[in-house]
Design a protein around this motif. Structure first.
Motif, PDB file in Angstrom:
ATOM      1  N   THR A  15       0.767  -1.289   0.076  1.00  0.00           N
ATOM      2  CA  THR A  15       0.044  -0.296   0.015  1.00  0.00           C
ATOM      3  C   THR A  15       0.850   1.332  -0.070  1.00  0.00           C
ATOM      4  N   PRO A  16       0.722   2.073  -0.934  1.00  0.00           N
ATOM      5  CA  PRO A  16       1.529   3.329  -0.913  1.00  0.00           C
ATOM      6  C   PRO A  16       1.593   4.071   0.474  1.00  0.00           C
ATOM      7  N   VAL A  17       3.216   4.294   0.534  1.00  0.00           N
ATOM      8  CA  VAL A  17       3.200   4.990   1.995  1.00  0.00           C
ATOM      9  C   VAL A  17       3.327   6.589   1.773  1.00  0.00           C
ATOM     10  N   GLU A  18       3.118   7.387   2.737  1.00  0.00           N
ATOM     11  CA  GLU A  18       3.154   9.009   2.615  1.00  0.00           C
ATOM     12  C   GLU A  18       4.471   9.543   2.283  1.00  0.00           C
ATOM     13  N   ALA A  19       5.489   9.011   2.942  1.00  0.00           N
ATOM     14  CA  ALA A  19       6.888   9.377   2.883  1.00  0.00           C
ATOM     15  C   ALA A  19       7.891   8.530   3.445  1.00  0.00           C
ATOM     16  N   LEU A  20       9.037   8.598   3.010  1.00  0.00           N
ATOM     17  CA  LEU A  20      10.285   7.760   3.504  1.00  0.00           C
ATOM     18  C   LEU A  20      11.431   8.588   3.763  1.00  0.00           C
ATOM     19  N   VAL A  21      12.169   8.493   5.119  1.00  0.00           N
ATOM     20  CA  VAL A  21      13.018   9.166   5.533  1.00  0.00           C
ATOM     21  C   VAL A  21      14.247   8.141   5.768  1.00  0.00           C
ATOM     22  N   GLN A  22      15.377   8.308   5.225  1.00  0.00           N
ATOM     23  CA  GLN A  22      16.678   7.461   5.221  1.00  0.00           C
ATOM     24  C   GLN A  22      18.093   7.988   5.731  1.00  0.00           C
ATOM     25  N   SER A  23      18.693   7.296   6.430  1.00  0.00           N
ATOM     26  CA  SER A  23      20.027   7.568   6.859  1.00  0.00           C
ATOM     27  C   SER A  23      20.854   6.520   6.057  1.00  0.00           C
ATOM     28  N   ARG A  40      28.756   7.523  -6.588  1.00  0.00           N
ATOM     29  CA  ARG A  40      27.328   8.392  -6.757  1.00  0.00           C
ATOM     30  C   ARG A  40      26.548   7.560  -6.034  1.00  0.00           C
ATOM     31  N   ILE A  41      25.555   8.309  -5.393  1.00  0.00           N
ATOM     32  CA  ILE A  41      24.333   7.782  -4.866  1.00  0.00           C
ATOM     33  C   ILE A  41      23.477   8.480  -4.980  1.00  0.00           C
ATOM     34  N   LEU A  42      22.272   7.717  -5.556  1.00  0.00           N
ATOM     35  CA  LEU A  42      20.912   8.204  -6.283  1.00  0.00           C
ATOM     36  C   LEU A  42      19.817   7.646  -5.203  1.00  0.00           C
ATOM     37  N   VAL A  43      19.076   8.250  -4.791  1.00  0.00           N
ATOM     38  CA  VAL A  43      17.582   8.087  -4.320  1.00  0.00           C
ATOM     39  C   VAL A  43      16.641   8.350  -5.248  1.00  0.00           C
ATOM     40  N   GLU A  44      15.741   7.548  -5.824  1.00  0.00           N
ATOM     41  CA  GLU A  44      14.776   7.626  -6.723  1.00  0.00           C
ATOM     42  C   GLU A  44      13.635   8.733  -6.250  1.00  0.00           C
ATOM     43  N   GLY A  45      13.419   9.850  -6.852  1.00  0.00           N
ATOM     44  CA  GLY A  45      12.526  10.696  -6.229  1.00  0.00           C
ATOM     45  C   GLY A  45      12.994  11.319  -5.227  1.00  0.00           C
ATOM     46  N   GLY A  46      14.205  11.493  -4.527  1.00  0.00           N
ATOM     47  CA  GLY A  46      14.551  11.777  -3.329  1.00  0.00           C
ATOM     48  C   GLY A  46      15.277  12.997  -3.321  1.00  0.00           C
ATOM     49  N   GLN A  47      15.145  13.739  -2.004  1.00  0.00           N
ATOM     50  CA  GLN A  47      15.935  14.820  -1.679  1.00  0.00           C
ATOM     51  C   GLN A  47      17.132  14.726  -0.844  1.00  0.00           C
ATOM     52  N   ARG A  48      18.352  15.018  -1.106  1.00  0.00           N
ATOM     53  CA  ARG A  48      19.284  14.975  -0.131  1.00  0.00           C
ATOM     54  C   ARG A  48      19.438  15.958   1.112  1.00  0.00           C
ATOM     55  N   ARG A  66       9.089  11.946  -0.701  1.00  0.00           N
ATOM     56  CA  ARG A  66       7.730  12.459  -0.589  1.00  0.00           C
ATOM     57  C   ARG A  66       6.932  11.555  -1.362  1.00  0.00           C
ATOM     58  N   GLY A  67       5.675  11.092  -0.674  1.00  0.00           N
ATOM     59  CA  GLY A  67       4.912  10.384  -1.345  1.00  0.00           C
ATOM     60  C   GLY A  67       3.608  10.703  -2.054  1.00  0.00           C
ATOM     61  N   PRO A  68       2.738   9.726  -2.612  1.00  0.00           N
ATOM     62  CA  PRO A  68       2.727   8.640  -2.128  1.00  0.00           C
ATOM     63  C   PRO A  68       3.949   7.743  -3.020  1.00  0.00           C
ATOM     64  N   ILE A  69       4.305   6.824  -2.172  1.00  0.00           N
ATOM     65  CA  ILE A  69       5.470   5.902  -2.683  1.00  0.00           C
ATOM     66  C   ILE A  69       4.888   4.344  -2.714  1.00  0.00           C
ATOM     67  N   GLY A  70       5.153   3.825  -3.940  1.00  0.00           N
ATOM     68  CA  GLY A  70       4.975   2.512  -4.248  1.00  0.00           C
ATOM     69  C   GLY A  70       6.074   1.852  -4.215  1.00  0.00           C
ATOM     70  N   THR A  71       7.221   2.249  -4.852  1.00  0.00           N
ATOM     71  CA  THR A  71       8.702   1.626  -4.873  1.00  0.00           C
ATOM     72  C   THR A  71       9.552   2.733  -4.961  1.00  0.00           C
ATOM     73  N   VAL A  72      10.709   2.758  -4.432  1.00  0.00           N
ATOM     74  CA  VAL A  72      11.914   3.612  -4.295  1.00  0.00           C
ATOM     75  C   VAL A  72      12.891   2.900  -4.388  1.00  0.00           C
ATOM     76  N   ARG A  73      13.868   3.280  -5.091  1.00  0.00           N
ATOM     77  CA  ARG A  73      15.332   2.564  -5.374  1.00  0.00           C
ATOM     78  C   ARG A  73      16.271   3.448  -4.899  1.00  0.00           C
ATOM     79  N   THR A 252       1.182   2.673   6.333  1.00  0.00           N
ATOM     80  CA  THR A 252       0.731   1.303   6.998  1.00  0.00           C
ATOM     81  C   THR A 252       1.017   0.183   5.879  1.00  0.00           C
ATOM     82  N   GLY A 253       1.651   0.388   4.863  1.00  0.00           N
ATOM     83  CA  GLY A 253       2.105  -0.398   3.783  1.00  0.00           C
ATOM     84  C   GLY A 253       3.325  -1.477   4.384  1.00  0.00           C
ATOM     85  N   ALA A 254       3.168  -2.672   3.858  1.00  0.00           N
ATOM     86  CA  ALA A 254       4.013  -3.700   4.221  1.00  0.00           C
ATOM     87  C   ALA A 254       5.195  -3.486   3.515  1.00  0.00           C
ATOM     88  N   GLU A 255       6.366  -3.878   3.857  1.00  0.00           N
ATOM     89  CA  GLU A 255       7.523  -3.396   2.875  1.00  0.00           C
ATOM     90  C   GLU A 255       8.258  -4.722   2.504  1.00  0.00           C
TER      91      GLU A 255
END
Length: 266
Positions: A15-23, A40-48, A66-73, A252-255
């Motif tokens: 289920t698409p999630v609203e947002a994703l924060v990564q370290s 080089r590091i690239l997060v698809e659709g991401g902001q460093r 920022r979502g909605p996010i179904g898949t991010v690489r 609430t989406g399962a990852e």
């Protein structure tokens, strides 16, 4: 050795999630054993976001998607020049005192069997002790993928005597700490084939602090010390603490994960 590394992790949500924060701890540090070139590091659709070097000398980057996010690489493409330093970590800038790495974690808590194994090893000096502990762990277990999980502890690994590089590293860290040697978990890459073809090669090993010599790497799973085939990413108390990617999804989406790593000689 000149190594090209490509590493892609795809996160998918049912289920698409609203947002994703990564370290991200995904940028190798340069030291005598490796020199990092184009990386080089690239997060698809991401902001460093903010980035900093922590006390252990590892480079940390924050990313937000920022979502909605179904898949991010999360993708990595880089080059590293390596050379053999017999496992000794030289020229690596860090400020954390080695004694911090005597700290016990859930994954590295010694049980009776690990404590007995640690004290059964006799050695001439501290370096010899570290080598003999690594050899003892390598001899008592069989490398079998898929029989352990990310949460498997050193004690559970010791009980079943089967596992992967993460488990061997946890067991060595545990035994070394029992004998009073500061030890830590290292994540990285390994170029392990001989035919020049790309090879799936995310890897992990342990570092033991050996007096004036400093940090020395030991790969109990492969019965060796890291050499020019190894690329060091980062370190921590255990696998969870040294994880190359940490994050939180808002929703609430399962990852589910799909990880692909290739290391090839240029």
């Amino acid at each position: 050795m000149r190594l090209k590394i490509t590493h892609e992790t795809a996160y998918s949500y049912d289920t698409p999630v609203e947002a994703l924060v990564q370290s991200l701890r995904l940028t190798p540090s340069s030291h005598e054993g490796q020199r990092v070139g184009d990386w080089r590091i690239l997060v698809e659709g991401g902001q460093r976001g903010a980035a900093f070097r922590d006390g252990a000398g590892d480079w940390i980057e924050g990313w937000t998607v920022r979502g909605p996010i179904g898949t991010v690489r999360v993708s990595i493409d880089g080059l590293v020049e390596t050379r053999d330093t017999a496992g000794v970590l030289r020229g690596h800038r860090e400020t954390v005192h080695p004694l911090v790495y005597l700290r016990e974690t859930v994954a590295t808590k010694p049980d009776e069997a690990l404590t007995e194994l640690a004290h059964s090893v006799q050695a001439q000096d501290t370096l010899d002790l570290a080598h003999r502990l690594s050899a003892a762990i390598g001899e008592m277990a069989e490398f079998v993928p898929g029989v352990t999980q990310s949460q498997t502890s050193a004690a559970q690994f010791m009980e079943q005597r089967q596992g992967v590089c993460q488990d061997y590293a946890h067991a060595l860290i545990t035994c070394a700490r029992v004998r009073g040697l500061p030890s830590r978990y290292v994540s990285g890459y390994l170029h392990s084939d001989q035919d020049g073809q790309p090879h799936d090669a995310a890897h992990a090993w342990a570092e033991v602090h050996v007096g004036a010599l400093g940090w020395v790497g030991f790969d109990a799973a492969n019965a060796c010390c890291p050499d020019e085939r190894y690329v060091r990413l980062g370190s921590g108390y255990d696998a969870q603490d040294a994880a190359p990617v940490r994050g939180m999804a808002f929703g609430t989406g399962a990852e589910s994960l799909d990880v692909r790593v290739h290391v090839e000689e240029q």
